[in-house]
Design a protein around this motif. Structure first.
Motif, PDB file in Angstrom:
ATOM      1  N   UNK A   1       0.753  -1.256   0.020  1.00  0.00           N
ATOM      2  CA  UNK A   1       0.150   0.036  -0.006  1.00  0.00           C
ATOM      3  C   UNK A   1       0.737   1.368   0.017  1.00  0.00           C
ATOM      4  N   UNK A   2       2.234   1.198   0.383  1.00  0.00           N
ATOM      5  CA  UNK A   2       3.115   2.411   0.332  1.00  0.00           C
ATOM      6  C   UNK A   2       2.598   3.381   1.100  1.00  0.00           C
ATOM      7  N   UNK A   3       2.036   3.140   2.476  1.00  0.00           N
ATOM      8  CA  UNK A   3       1.518   4.152   3.280  1.00  0.00           C
ATOM      9  C   UNK A   3       2.487   4.352   4.513  1.00  0.00           C
ATOM     10  N   UNK A   4       3.660   3.549   4.806  1.00  0.00           N
ATOM     11  CA  UNK A   4       4.454   3.666   5.849  1.00  0.00           C
ATOM     12  C   UNK A   4       5.817   3.766   5.212  1.00  0.00           C
ATOM     13  N   UNK A   5       6.041   5.099   6.311  1.00  0.00           N
ATOM     14  CA  UNK A   5       7.692   5.516   5.987  1.00  0.00           C
ATOM     15  C   UNK A   5       8.370   5.312   7.179  1.00  0.00           C
ATOM     16  N   UNK A   6       9.910   5.109   7.089  1.00  0.00           N
ATOM     17  CA  UNK A   6      10.667   5.058   8.082  1.00  0.00           C
ATOM     18  C   UNK A   6      11.779   6.094   7.638  1.00  0.00           C
ATOM     19  N   UNK A   7      12.070   6.809   8.676  1.00  0.00           N
ATOM     20  CA  UNK A   7      12.971   8.033   8.355  1.00  0.00           C
ATOM     21  C   UNK A   7      13.861   8.303   9.414  1.00  0.00           C
ATOM     22  N   UNK A   8      15.021   8.561   9.011  1.00  0.00           N
ATOM     23  CA  UNK A   8      16.114   8.820  10.016  1.00  0.00           C
ATOM     24  C   UNK A   8      16.969   7.389  10.516  1.00  0.00           C
ATOM     25  N   UNK A   9      17.607   7.538  11.609  1.00  0.00           N
ATOM     26  CA  UNK A   9      18.217   6.458  12.169  1.00  0.00           C
ATOM     27  C   UNK A   9      17.537   4.951  11.914  1.00  0.00           C
ATOM     28  N   UNK A  10      16.139   5.030  12.121  1.00  0.00           N
ATOM     29  CA  UNK A  10      15.375   3.882  12.437  1.00  0.00           C
ATOM     30  C   UNK A  10      15.516   3.034  11.051  1.00  0.00           C
ATOM     31  N   UNK A  11      15.937   3.520  10.030  1.00  0.00           N
ATOM     32  CA  UNK A  11      16.118   2.707   8.903  1.00  0.00           C
ATOM     33  C   UNK A  11      17.516   2.368   8.698  1.00  0.00           C
ATOM     34  N   UNK A  12      18.341   2.543   9.421  1.00  0.00           N
ATOM     35  CA  UNK A  12      19.885   2.303   9.305  1.00  0.00           C
ATOM     36  C   UNK A  12      20.732   2.600   8.192  1.00  0.00           C
ATOM     37  N   UNK A  13      20.171   3.691   7.414  1.00  0.00           N
ATOM     38  CA  UNK A  13      20.774   4.178   6.112  1.00  0.00           C
ATOM     39  C   UNK A  13      22.100   4.891   6.720  1.00  0.00           C
ATOM     40  N   UNK A  14      21.896   5.989   7.303  1.00  0.00           N
ATOM     41  CA  UNK A  14      23.034   6.756   8.046  1.00  0.00           C
ATOM     42  C   UNK A  14      22.534   7.518   9.436  1.00  0.00           C
ATOM     43  N   UNK A  15      23.254   6.782  10.382  1.00  0.00           N
ATOM     44  CA  UNK A  15      22.846   7.232  11.537  1.00  0.00           C
ATOM     45  C   UNK A  15      23.587   8.337  12.319  1.00  0.00           C
ATOM     46  N   UNK A  16      22.996   9.563  11.363  1.00  0.00           N
ATOM     47  CA  UNK A  16      23.548  10.922  11.819  1.00  0.00           C
ATOM     48  C   UNK A  16      22.281  11.866  11.505  1.00  0.00           C
TER      49      UNK A  16
END
Length: 499
Positions: free
Chosen positions: A328-343
């Motif tokens: 459904x594309x309704x859930x976003x995860x932004x910032x540290x919680x997605x593990x991409x760049x913890x800054x």
């Protein structure tokens, strides 16, 4: 505090229909944001400014880890030591800087930056942009629903018409060592908020948190022992960075040990010293121990099972920070919680990208992806910038030489002694530092840069612009640095790349 400060938003949420008699009341908004740290604040401000009704949920302090236990208090602790070191490095100023740091004054200044852990000013900002705050623990409760256990003991269900954004950040990981519960070790939160200087402090971990806090507390009067399991400090950066920091810490009086694995902690008397046991049979007796051994996502109590995800996992996302595995594309995860760049700054960048993507999709527009598209957080993969506020400072962006080679990039690498630059010699007597540029030899553009030395943080953004904009190396030669500044190091580095 969030960057986007809109004067007015449409705001507002209508009360949804209640379920059965035992169901909490449901509030309906266009967007529900879980987590009111810098990332959640920026995202909420972004979508609210665009006219989407938005609500934000926070269980702790509005402003999050960065404002109260990480970026701001840690740098407030580190800056006085850096200022004193700068003064002592210049003849004439050195004679006027003969004393030691006033630890009580440093801690009081730190407390000013955290507003004594009072978030009322940040709550006022949310009010000013029309984003209501719900105090409590927010958990996903199925598609487009967030159940909140509020701080007053009641329950609410927030329903999103369009999107839910998880901005819950990360937490310090505490290894399961024998004796860890009785030892009551510090995590990064304790290290940035402690009200007294321990006489002896062990820091376990040679990453960014470890070296910054070792630098700060050694300067404030602790006898610091830094224990790094690996063979070098700052192992994810260019090797010279960790070498210079280790040398400086040792000169300041710290005991820096690499290849040191901790096997147990012992504190037999709750009010007494503790012993750190090492794999080689050695022991270190200290008054406090900081475990700076990594971070994990704050997803263990987020209701992930209600949307088919595993509790405790990093949330995998696409470049617009939309969670891949949730239909459904309704859930976003932004910032540290997605593990991409913890800054923090990268999380706020993601929040701008994700917020704009949410708005575009809400309006029925196509989110602009692709490399460096408006709705793609490409910098998280190719141009992450970071400053380590140790002594000396370390500033980096993009790839190290080793990382570039691991990606099969044919590289050209340029190195320079920062101490040989006129501006650096003027900045500090006996200036010690190093700089490296990493170029893609086939494309003729920079893919990485690292600077190590006093005041190099201010060199970083020029390198970041060069990497992100993919400015050809031959064109960079026409960007003339002012004389006499530390930035003159670019002349020698670029000459090597063009030679």
């Amino acid at each position: 505090m969030a960057e986007e400060r809109a004067a007015e938003t449409t705001g507002g949420g209508g009360a949804g229909p209640a379920g059965g008699a035992a169901d909490p009341a449901a509030d309906v908004y266009d967007v529900v944001v879980i987590g009111a740290g810098p990332v959640g604040e920026v995202l909420a401000g972004r979508v609210s400014e665009a006219g989407l009704s938005t609500v934000i949920v926070e269980n702790e302090l509005v402003g999050g880890e960065c404002s109260y236990w990480a970026c701001m208090p840690s740098k407030a602790l580190l800056r006085p030591a850096a200022a004193l070191a700068d003064a002592r490095a210049v003849a004439g100023a050195r004679q006027a800087a003969a004393g030691e740091l006033d630890a009580a004054a440093v801690l009081a200044r730190r407390d000013d930056f955290t507003h004594d852990w009072d978030d009322s000013s940040q709550v006022e900002w949310l009010d000013s942009v029309g984003v209501p705050l719900v105090r409590g623990v927010g958990r996903l409760a199925g598609e487009l629903r967030v159940a909140v256990e509020t701080s007053d003991g009641s329950s609410r269900v927030l329903t999103a018409r369009h999107a839910v954004a998880v901005c819950t950040g990360s937490r310090a990981l505490v290894p399961d060592l024998p004796g860890v519960a009785e030892a009551r070790p510090w995590t990064s939160r304790n290290a940035t908020s402690a009200s007294e200087v321990p006489a002896r402090l062990a820091v376990v971990g040679g990453g960014v948190v470890g070296v910054e806090m070792a630098t700060a507390w050694q300067a404030l009067g602790s006898r610091v022992t830094l224990l790094a399991r690996g063979e070098a400090l700052l192992p994810r950066m260019e090797p010279f960075a960790g070498e210079l920091v280790a040398e400086s810490l040792r000169e300041a009086g710290a005991d820096v040990r690499t290849g040191a694995s901790v096997t147990a902690l012992r504190r037999p008397d709750p009010g007494g010293p503790l012993t750190v046991a090492l794999a080689d049979g050695g022991e270190v007796e200290v008054d406090e121990v900081l475990l700076a051994t990594g971070r994990g996502p704050r997803t263990e109590d987020l209701g992930l099972v209600t949307v088919g995800l595993e509790p405790g996992d990093w949330l995998r996302v696409d470049d617009s920070c939309r969670v891949d595995e949730v239909p459904g594309g309704w859930l976003y995860a932004v910032g540290d919680v997605n593990g991409r760049a913890l800054l923090t700054h990268q999380g706020k960048y993601q929040a701008r990208v994700a917020g704009d993507a949410v708005v575009a999709r809400f309006r029925g527009e196509t989110a602009a992806g692709g490399r460096w598209g408006a709705h793609a957080a490409t910098a998280d993969d190719e141009a992450v910038s970071q400053v380590v506020f140790s002594h000396p400072e370390i500033a980096s962006v993009g790839l190290t030489a080793a990382e570039a080679e691991a990606r099969s990039v044919r590289t050209r690498v340029a190195d320079a002694d920062l101490g040989a630059v006129a501006g650096a010699a003027l900045y500090a007597d006996g200036y010690r530092g190093h700089a490296r540029l990493v170029a893609d030899a086939d494309r003729g553009v920079l893919v990485g840069a690292t600077f190590a030395g006093p005041a190099v943080a201010e060199l970083l953004h020029a390198a970041t612009v060069a990497v992100v904009a993919e400015v050809p190396v031959h064109r960079l030669a026409h960007a003339v640095p002012a004389y006499p500044t530390i930035s003159e190091v670019w002349l020698g580095l670029l000459a090597q790349l063009r030679g």
